[in-house]
Scaffold this motif. Structure first.
Motif, short mmCIF file in Angstrom:
data_model
loop_
_atom_site.label_atom_id
_atom_site.label_comp_id
_atom_site.label_asym_id
_atom_site.label_seq_id
_atom_site.Cartn_x
_atom_site.Cartn_y
_atom_site.Cartn_z
N CYS A 246 0.24 4.78 -46.41
CA CYS A 246 0.39 5.31 -45.05
C CYS A 246 1.16 6.64 -45.04
CB CYS A 246 1.07 4.29 -44.15
SG CYS A 246 0.17 2.73 -44.02
N ALA A 247 0.61 7.63 -45.73
CA ALA A 247 1.29 8.92 -45.85
C ALA A 247 1.10 9.76 -44.60
CB ALA A 247 0.75 9.68 -47.06
N VAL A 248 2.18 10.50 -44.26
CA VAL A 248 2.13 11.53 -43.22
C VAL A 248 2.84 12.74 -43.79
CG1 VAL A 248 2.71 12.15 -40.86
CG2 VAL A 248 2.32 9.75 -41.44
N GLY A 249 2.18 13.90 -43.77
CA GLY A 249 2.79 15.11 -44.32
C GLY A 249 2.87 16.22 -43.29
N PRO B 204 -13.31 11.88 -39.64
CA PRO B 204 -13.47 10.50 -39.17
C PRO B 204 -12.11 9.83 -39.05
CG PRO B 204 -14.09 10.69 -41.47
CD PRO B 204 -13.84 12.09 -41.00
N PRO B 205 -12.07 8.59 -38.56
CA PRO B 205 -10.77 7.93 -38.37
C PRO B 205 -9.97 7.84 -39.67
CG PRO B 205 -12.50 6.70 -37.27
CD PRO B 205 -13.19 7.74 -38.08
N LEU B 206 -8.74 8.31 -39.62
CA LEU B 206 -7.82 8.26 -40.75
C LEU B 206 -6.48 7.74 -40.24
CD1 LEU B 206 -8.64 11.70 -42.39
CD2 LEU B 206 -9.22 9.47 -43.32
N TYR B 207 -5.55 7.52 -41.16
CA TYR B 207 -4.21 7.10 -40.74
C TYR B 207 -3.46 8.25 -40.09
CZ TYR B 207 0.62 5.54 -40.86
OH TYR B 207 1.91 5.24 -40.49
N SER B 208 -3.43 9.41 -40.77
CA SER B 208 -2.69 10.56 -40.23
C SER B 208 -3.47 11.83 -40.45
CB SER B 208 -1.31 10.68 -40.90
OG SER B 208 -1.43 11.08 -42.26
N CYS B 209 -3.19 12.82 -39.59
CA CYS B 209 -3.79 14.15 -39.72
C CYS B 209 -2.89 15.12 -38.95
CB CYS B 209 -5.21 14.16 -39.15
SG CYS B 209 -5.99 15.79 -39.25
N VAL B 210 -2.30 16.06 -39.67
CA VAL B 210 -1.33 16.98 -39.08
C VAL B 210 -1.77 18.42 -39.34
CG1 VAL B 210 1.08 17.73 -39.08
CG2 VAL B 210 0.53 15.32 -39.43
N VAL C 254 -4.33 28.15 -41.80
CA VAL C 254 -4.17 26.95 -41.00
C VAL C 254 -5.16 25.93 -41.53
CG1 VAL C 254 -5.81 27.68 -39.23
CG2 VAL C 254 -4.07 25.98 -38.66
N GLY C 255 -4.76 24.69 -41.53
CA GLY C 255 -5.63 23.62 -42.00
C GLY C 255 -5.08 22.28 -41.55
N TYR D 298 -3.73 8.67 -30.21
CA TYR D 298 -2.39 8.20 -30.59
C TYR D 298 -1.49 9.31 -31.13
CZ TYR D 298 -4.40 7.84 -35.35
OH TYR D 298 -5.02 8.08 -36.55
N ALA D 299 -1.98 10.52 -31.22
CA ALA D 299 -1.12 11.67 -31.57
C ALA D 299 -1.86 12.93 -31.17
CB ALA D 299 -0.81 11.68 -33.07
N THR D 300 -1.11 13.93 -30.73
CA THR D 300 -1.72 15.22 -30.43
C THR D 300 -0.76 16.33 -30.85
OG1 THR D 300 -2.89 16.51 -28.75
CG2 THR D 300 -0.87 15.41 -28.04
N TYR D 301 -1.33 17.37 -31.49
CA TYR D 301 -0.55 18.46 -32.06
C TYR D 301 -1.04 19.81 -31.54
CZ TYR D 301 1.30 15.29 -35.67
OH TYR D 301 1.93 14.27 -36.34
#
Length: 614
Positions: free
Chosen positions: A325-328, A577-583, A592-593, A525-528
Motif C-alpha cells: 500500500c505505497a503512497v509517494g 485504472p483503479p489503483l491504491y494510490s496516484c499522486v 509533471v507526471g 476518495y482523493a483529489t489533487y
C-alpha cells in the motif's frame, strides 16, 4: 471512443501477483503505459508481499543463494555474488508450473531447499496452495516436477501448505512435514520409493501442534544437540520451538518473548516465515525471517541462546518498496534543488529517498524520517498490530519556505510535522476546536487554492484494503461527498493554518444527453490540484473506485471548486485504472507526471505526462 460504467469496471489493473513481480518491475502495474518503477542503488531485498525465504547454494558456486516465495505466486532467486549484497531478483518457475490462471490471484508460494531424496544433490519442495511439489535442481535450474501432495489430496489439509523435511519415523529417510492454513502441522512418512503416506497429526508433548495461522515451518538441529527440532513461524509474528528428544518433539517454547519484535526498528511482525542457516559464515545457525511486508530480516546468532536483529538483507538496484500500500510524493526535502521522494506504506512508516545526481530519476538508499529521535509513523487504528496506512504530503505548512510533512492515517486523522532544523510533531489537523477526522484512510492534498499565499487543504478518504464497509455504512469523509475543501483563514504569517469549516467538493459529468450529472457514483476518495494541462490553471487529478480521472475546475475565481469532467455519451476512459494510490508530482523543472502504486507489493511507478498523450 467512450465507455460506460460497466465496460470501465472491466478495465481493472492486473493485481501485482502470480509471476507478475518481474513484469511489474519492468513496466509498472499498468503494463501498456510502460511506466518507470522507481529503484534505489542499494536497498532492502524484497520478494513481494508475504515473503518466505529458503537458502542453499543454488548455482553451485560455493555461496549461499536466496530463494523467496511470495503471497502472489512468485518464486524468485537472489544470487549472492558479494558478502553482504544480493543480485536483483530472477523468476525461477514458469507461470504454468505455478498453476496460475491468466488472471493473477492471491497464492502463497512456500519453498524448502535440501537433499530430499538422499542422492547428494539439491531438491526443491514447493508448497503452492493446497499442494506440495518436488523438483530436482540441476545446473541452477529446477525441473522434473511431481506432486507429493496433489491438489485436493486429503480433505484435512487446508491450504496454503508450507513444507519442510525431517526424519520423523527415524528410519534414516527424510519425511515430509507440512503446516497448513489453519496453523496445524502434519507428518507424511516417506515410503522409500519417492512417495509419502497419508497425513498424520504431528504432535509435541503428546498434543497436536497448532499456532496462529498461517504457519511456516523449518526443521533441523536448532541447539546443536544432534536432535531434529522444529521451528514454526506464525501469523502473529511469533517463533515457536519444538525441541527434539528421544520420545519425539517436546512441548512448545517461545523463541524470545511475546513482546519480542523481530523486525528492524522494533516494527510489528506479521506472517513470520523462518529459515535457519549459517548466513554469516561464523559456524552457527542464523535466522532469516520473511514477513507480510515482503522483506527478509537477518537475525544473527551471537551465542548459544543469544540472537541479534542485524537488519534486512540488501540487494543491488532494489525497487523502492513500502512493503504494501505505497503512497509517494515528491519535493525538495533537503534543500539541494532536487525533488526527493517521500513514501508511506501500510505499516504507517514514512521513508525518504534522496535524489541523486545524473540523468533520469536516480535515488539513494531509503532512510526513515525521524522526529525527536523516533520514527515518524501514522497513528494506530485501535489495535497495535492493525495496519496504520501512511498517506504523506509535503507543503510549506508554517510559511517559513521549507517543506513540512503531513501524514494521512488509517485512523482518519491528518498528522503534521513541522520542519524547523529537525522535525517537530504538531499533532493532528483541527477544524475549529475539533480534530479533523474522516472515515477511512485520510488522503491530504495541501495547495494554495485561492492564491492568497496561504496553504489550504483538500482531504478525501479511502476505504482500507483490509476492511470492507458494513452494509449501509459509507467509507467516506464525515463531510460528504468523497472529498472536501478546507480554506486556510489564518490572519498573519506567523500563525499555523487555521480551518473553520469543510466544504464538499462538487463533481459532475457533462454529456450531450445529460447537461450535468452528479459524479458521486464514481466514489472519489482523493483529489489533487496539479499543473496537468496548464501551468496557470490547475486540473484536479481525482482518484475514484473506477480509476483516475483529470477533472477541470469550472468555478468562477474566488468560488469553491466545482469539478467538471466532459463525458460525451458515456464515462471517458480513465488516465489509470483503479489503483491504491496516484499522486501528481513534479520530479523536475517543467516535468509533471503521476506516481502510482497498487495495494499489493509496495512498489511505486512513475508515469510522465507524455505517457497519456500517445
Amino acid at each position: 471512443m467512450t465507455l460506460g460504467v460497466a465496460a470501465l469496471a472491466a478495465i481493472v489493473v492486473q493485481p501485482a501477483c502470480a509471476q507478475y513481480m518481474m513484469r511489474t518491475l519492468e513496466h509498472g502495474p499498468v503494463g501498456y503505459l510502460h511506466g518507470q518503477v522507481l529503484t534505489q542503488e542499494v536497498g532492502n531485498l524484497t520478494g513481494g508481499d508475504f515473503s518466505q525465504p529458503a537458502a542453499a547454494d543454488w548455482d553451485g558456486d560455493g555461496d549461499l543463494d536466496l530463494v523467496v516465495g511470495s503471497g502472489y505466486g512468485d518464486l524468485l532467486l537472489f544470487r549472492r555474488d558479494e558478502a553482504t549484497l544480493l543480485a536483483p531478483a530472477q523468476a525461477l518457475l514458469p507461470q504454468e508450473d505455478l498453476r496460475l490462471d491468466a488472471t493473477p490471484q492471491r497464492k502463497q508460494v512456500s519453498p524448502w531447499l535440501g537433499d530430499w531424496d538422499g542422492d547428494g544433490t539439491l531438491d526443491l519442495l514447493l508448497g503452492l496452495g493446497d499442494a506440495v511439489y518436488l523438483y530436482s535442481v540441476r545446473g541452477g535450474a529446477a525441473s522434473g516436477r511431481r506432486p507429493l501432495v496433489a491438489p485436493g489430496d486429503g480433505a484435512q489439509l487446508q491450504g496454503p501448505l508450507a513444507p519442510c523435511a525431517m526424519d520423523v519415523s527415524r528410519d534414516g529417510r527424510l519425511d515430509l512435514i507440512v503446516t497448513d492454513g489453519a496453523g496445524r502441522a502434519w507428518a507424511l512418512v516417506a515410503d522409500g520409493e519417492g512417495q509419502c503416506g497419508p497425513p498424520q497429526t504431528l504432535t509435541a508433548g503428546g498434543e497436536g501442534i497448532k499456532v496462529t495461522p498461517p504457519a511456516r515451518p523449518w526443521a533441523g538441529d536448532w541447539d546443536g544437540d544432534g536432535m531434529n527440532d522444529l521451528v514454526i513461524g506464525s501469523g502473529d509474528g511469533r517463533l515457536t520451538l519444538y525441541k527434539g528428544a528421544e520420545g519425539g518433539l517436546t512441548v512448545a517454547q517461545m523463541i524470545g518473548t511475546a513482546q519480542t519484535r523481530w523486525l528492524p526498528g522494533a516494527l510489528e511482525m506479521q506472517d513470520a516465515a523462518p529459515w535457519l542457516c549459517d548466513w554469516d559464515g561464523d559456524g552457527d545457525l542464523d535466522v532469516l525471517l520473511g514477513c507480510r511486508r515482503g522483506f527478509v530480516a537477518l537475525v544473527e546468532r551471537t551465542g548459544p541462546a543469544k540472537l541479534r536483529i542485524a537488519g534486512y538483507l540488501q540487494q543491488k538496484q532494489a525497487p523502492v518498496d513500502a512493503g504494501r500500500c505505497a503512497v509517494g510524493t515528491c519535493g525538495d526535502w533537503d534543500g539541494d534543488g532536487d525533488a526527493d521522494l517521500v513514501v508511506g506504506g501500510e505499516d504507517g512508516c514514512v521513508t525518504l529517498y534522496e535524489r541523486l545526481e545524473g540523468k533520469g530519476i536516480r535515488l539513494g538508499r531509503g532512510r526513515p524520517i525521524v522526529s525527536e529521535g523516533r520514527r515518524v509513523r501514522a497513528q494506530e487504528r485501535g489495535r497495535e498490530d492493525a495496519p496504520r496506512y501512511a498517506w504523506p504530503a509535503l507543503a510549506d505548512w508554517d510559511g517559513d519556505r521549507d517543506l513540512d510533512l503531513l501524514v494521512g492515517c488509517g485512523s482518519g486523522r491528518v498528522l503534521v510535522w513541522e520542519n524547523a532544523g529537525g522535525l517537530r510533531a504538531l499533532g493532528p489537523v483541527k477544524v475549529g476546536e475539533r480534530v479533523l477526522r474522516v472515515r477511512g484512510i485520510a488522503t491530504p492534498a495541501p495547495w494554495d487554492y485561492n492564491y492568497d499565499g496561504k496553504i489550504d487543504l483538500f482531504v478525501g478518504a479511502r476505504e482500507p484494503p483490509d476492511e470492507r464497509a458494513k452494509p449501509g455504512e459509507l467509507s467516506l469523509p464525515e463531510v460528504l461527498p468523497g472529498c472536501a475543501y478546507f480554506e486556510n483563514t489564518k490572519e498573519n504569517e506567523a500563525q499555523l493554518p487555521v480551518f473553520a469549516k469543510g466544504v464538499p467538493i462538487a463533481m459532475c459529468l457533462e454529456s450531450e444527453q445529460e447537461r450535468h450529472r452528479d459524479a458521486d457514483f464514481l466514489l472519489p476518495y482523493a483529489t489533487y490540484p496539479a499543473r496537468w494541462r496548464s501551468v496557470a490553471k490547475p486540473s484536479f487529478i481525482t482518484l475514484t473506485a473506477y480509476g483516475v480521472f483529470g477533472f477541470e475546475n469550472i468555478a468562477l475565481p474566488g468560488a469553491y471548486a466545482h469539478l467538471h469532467l466532459l463525458s460525451h455519451d458515456g464515462l471517458p476512459p480513465p488516465l489509470l485504472p483503479p489503483l491504491y494510490s496516484c499522486v501528481p508530482v513534479e520530479p523536475g523543472a517543467g516535468e509533471v507526471g503521476l506516481l502510482a502504486a497498487d495495494a499489493a507489493y509496495g512498489f511505486l511507478c512513475y508515469y510522465p505526462r507524455a505517457s497519456f498523450e500517445q
